[in-house]
Design a protein around this motif. Sequence first.
Motif, short mmCIF file in Angstrom:
data_model
loop_
_atom_site.label_atom_id
_atom_site.label_comp_id
_atom_site.label_asym_id
_atom_site.label_seq_id
_atom_site.Cartn_x
_atom_site.Cartn_y
_atom_site.Cartn_z
N THR A 1 47.15 32.69 26.86
CA THR A 1 46.85 32.31 28.24
C THR A 1 45.55 32.98 28.69
O THR A 1 45.09 33.95 28.08
CB THR A 1 47.98 32.70 29.20
OG1 THR A 1 48.05 34.13 29.31
CG2 THR A 1 49.32 32.15 28.73
N ASN A 2 44.99 32.46 29.76
CA ASN A 2 43.70 32.94 30.24
C ASN A 2 43.79 33.18 31.74
O ASN A 2 43.32 32.40 32.56
CB ASN A 2 42.62 31.92 29.90
CG ASN A 2 42.46 31.77 28.41
OD1 ASN A 2 41.73 32.52 27.78
ND2 ASN A 2 43.17 30.82 27.81
N CYS A 3 44.45 34.29 32.08
CA CYS A 3 44.79 34.56 33.48
C CYS A 3 44.34 35.94 33.94
O CYS A 3 44.60 36.31 35.08
CB CYS A 3 46.30 34.43 33.66
SG CYS A 3 47.28 35.38 32.49
N GLY B 1 50.39 36.61 41.16
CA GLY B 1 50.85 36.90 39.81
C GLY B 1 52.28 36.55 39.52
O GLY B 1 52.94 35.79 40.24
N CYS B 2 52.81 37.14 38.47
CA CYS B 2 54.15 36.83 37.96
C CYS B 2 55.23 37.33 38.90
O CYS B 2 56.34 36.79 38.93
CB CYS B 2 54.33 37.43 36.58
SG CYS B 2 54.00 39.21 36.49
N ALA B 3 54.95 38.36 39.69
CA ALA B 3 55.95 38.91 40.61
C ALA B 3 55.90 38.22 41.97
O ALA B 3 56.92 37.83 42.53
CB ALA B 3 55.74 40.42 40.78
N GLY B 4 54.69 38.06 42.52
CA GLY B 4 54.57 37.56 43.88
C GLY B 4 54.37 36.07 44.03
O GLY B 4 54.83 35.47 45.01
N PHE C 1 46.12 33.49 38.91
CA PHE C 1 45.24 34.57 38.43
C PHE C 1 45.97 35.89 38.60
O PHE C 1 46.62 36.12 39.61
CB PHE C 1 43.94 34.54 39.24
CG PHE C 1 42.93 35.60 38.91
CD1 PHE C 1 42.67 35.96 37.61
CD2 PHE C 1 42.22 36.23 39.93
CE1 PHE C 1 41.72 36.93 37.31
CE2 PHE C 1 41.27 37.19 39.66
CZ PHE C 1 41.02 37.54 38.34
N CYS C 2 45.85 36.75 37.61
CA CYS C 2 46.52 38.06 37.65
C CYS C 2 45.62 39.16 38.23
O CYS C 2 46.05 40.31 38.34
CB CYS C 2 46.95 38.47 36.25
SG CYS C 2 48.13 37.35 35.47
N GLY C 3 44.37 38.83 38.58
CA GLY C 3 43.39 39.84 38.94
C GLY C 3 43.79 40.86 39.98
O GLY C 3 43.52 42.06 39.81
#
Length: 779
Positions: free
Chosen positions: A109-111, A379-382, A440-442
């Motif tokens: 993946t590209n996040c 992200g994956c949590a929010g 995006f995980c940034g």
Amino acid sequence: MVQLTKNGVFLIKGQVIVEDNGAVNVAEINSKLFGAGLSALNSGILDKKAAKGGTIAYQILSSHNISGDAQNLKMRFDALASHDITYVGIIQTAIASGLKEFPVPYVLTNCHNSLCAVGGTINEDDHIFGLSAAKKFGGIFVPTHQAVIHQYMREMMAGCNKMILGSDSHTRYGALGTMAIGEGGGELVKQLVKRTYDIAYPDVIAIYLEGKPLPGVGPQDIALAIIGAVFDSGFVKNKVMEFVGPGIDNLSVDFRNGIDVMTTETTCLSSIWRTDEQVAEYYRIHGRPEAYSKLDPSEISYYDGLVRVDLSRIRPMIALPFHPSNVWTIEELNQNGADILRHVELEGQKQLENPNLKFKLTDKLVNGRLKVDQGVVAGCAGGTFENIVAMAQILCQSSIGDDAFSLSVYPSSQPVNMELISNKSIECLMLAGATIRTAFCGPCFGAGDVPSHNGFSIRHTTRNFPNREGSKPDNGQIASVALMDARSIAATALNGGRLTPATEVGNVFKPVPYKFNQKVYENRIYQGFGKANPEDQLVFGPNIANWPSIRPLPENLLLKVAAVIQDPVTTTDELIPSGETSSYRSNPYKLAEFTLSRKDPAYVGRAKDAQNLEIKRLSLINEQIDSALSNLIHEVLPHTGYTPEQLRRFIQETGIGSVIFARKPGDGSAREQAASCQRVLGGDANIALEYATKRYRSNLINWGMVPFTISKDDQGKLEVDEYIYIAGIRHAIQSGAEAVEGIVVSIRGKKTLTLKLESLTKDDREIILAGCLMNYYNR
């Protein structure tokens, strides 16, 4: 709210808890069963060993173990996952280790480096490399902005009874019946070259949920309450958290996923949940009904400890800087803000270890309540569907105001984003003043929404370590993050940044159905598993560099102490910073320049001094004995009396490198670069009282670094710029020794130090002897 039981417990019929106190009374158990409306046990005997096999964890681990030994596992995973910070190095290492074709589905993946904002072409060069690797070796490639890594794995790859290994620490899909583990890249390399993941059978801790959350309490609130209860004591460290109990029925699958992904912050090994019709419906919605099967503990199951969580008693939580375990209820912070924040300031200043940076939060109190500068949900949590719907329900027909407070929302995938557009949640949030971004995980690691100097951000993301939000302490910058649930972030936004728990906004929450549209993935994602094209060429950008050659472990080691860190815990962010430095992940040499830059900026210079001595040593091995050899020895060992032959033997057999001491290193990310950067700079070992996580210790081993431990009594023996001489280290590793003696040499004289070699497997030792995993596979 959250209660810990340190003794083992029997769980009877999934509902009755019986503590193992050595005097289990079956008649009493049957009485409890009758009281709960359950039938009595047929047998009058509770077999602890058999009951250990009754956990869901045992069922999954044993089905993936090929060792034939239930206590020493050798596991193969069903799928692998990496993002664009890690996959280049993993694939390069795997190629050097003999990779021909991906043997299981491997999702790239590209996040993380999605913005391509630093270093010119280097980020997009990595993405092009990833696509070329997926084509050559048969992988699955998810382009930028389509999905964050864990949301894609939930939607498309998870399945009941499966195991997934990812090179990101938040690899957690337990709520979907998948036992997932986040590890450093070396462990993925092993799977790619058809080796195994080796581990002693872990303890399993029951996370017993009961009750129902109040309106306004979200998954991050439950997760933070659990993290706060278990982290400091290491109650679930390197163990499996198994979620059971009737409270699960009161949680949606999105809600469960939100709790589950945060289990990483407890330092557990993995997680697994019992599954039910709600999980079956999740898989039906996502077009994969065959991925479901019902998972439940057996009628009698045994756990090595218990965390009992009354969901109805949990209130909106906040994790203040600088750790997810630094938790308070928002209510108590609003009531006692000055006292709590003064305490946090004092503890936080110690963590920063920089007297020039003044960490201040009390100046953000306005009429007793904290006024925050920024809100971020990502992200994956929010960024899940239900979190963002709940935010829209709070903020619809309202405004976040026209002052400094800002709000950014990042849906976790394009399918989630499309459905939020369809049901007008995005419209509500945009009209209220929120900015909507792509997947995006940034914001999790400082590559997006960096606050202003002295800014305070509330985030539904995964971590709030020092400088993780993107501030640069070496430039005199400081900012900080508190973790909160999306609902309370929206409630705070509703009040213009005045800290507000979502329980104060009333019950505005209504369930909204979710429809998953896979078409965007069908049109954009490269599905190459089973379709390898070996004749294809990898595409390299100018920044992508191969790993340097690494020597095997020498007979003896002479280690310069290049850093001494006395913090209670050292995070991987402090070992190798996140943020924009992540753009250099594909160039080991450039990235290594940032090692410990936020914790000990002088480390790189000290490590290079030792590395230069080693380079000089290697160049002189075959030279005649002369003053250069003698000077080299005397540079590092204030010792006289060497004969020429002794000098020659020393120079041939004694490798020179560097070592760091930290009391408890490795909390946080699975990024192997926390270890590999030290290795690139000539690091040969770490010394610790203990290691915070298995994954960091594994990273050290896979890069050929010795994971020494010492006793608390010896920690004061080490100072920066001293040398440690370890005679016979190769023989000690080879022979299975559990300890070796080191001689600490400084201008004040010498002292001895016992360096322990704890819990090293035969394979661990052979990797260290070879110098690194690549060398081990190419012997």
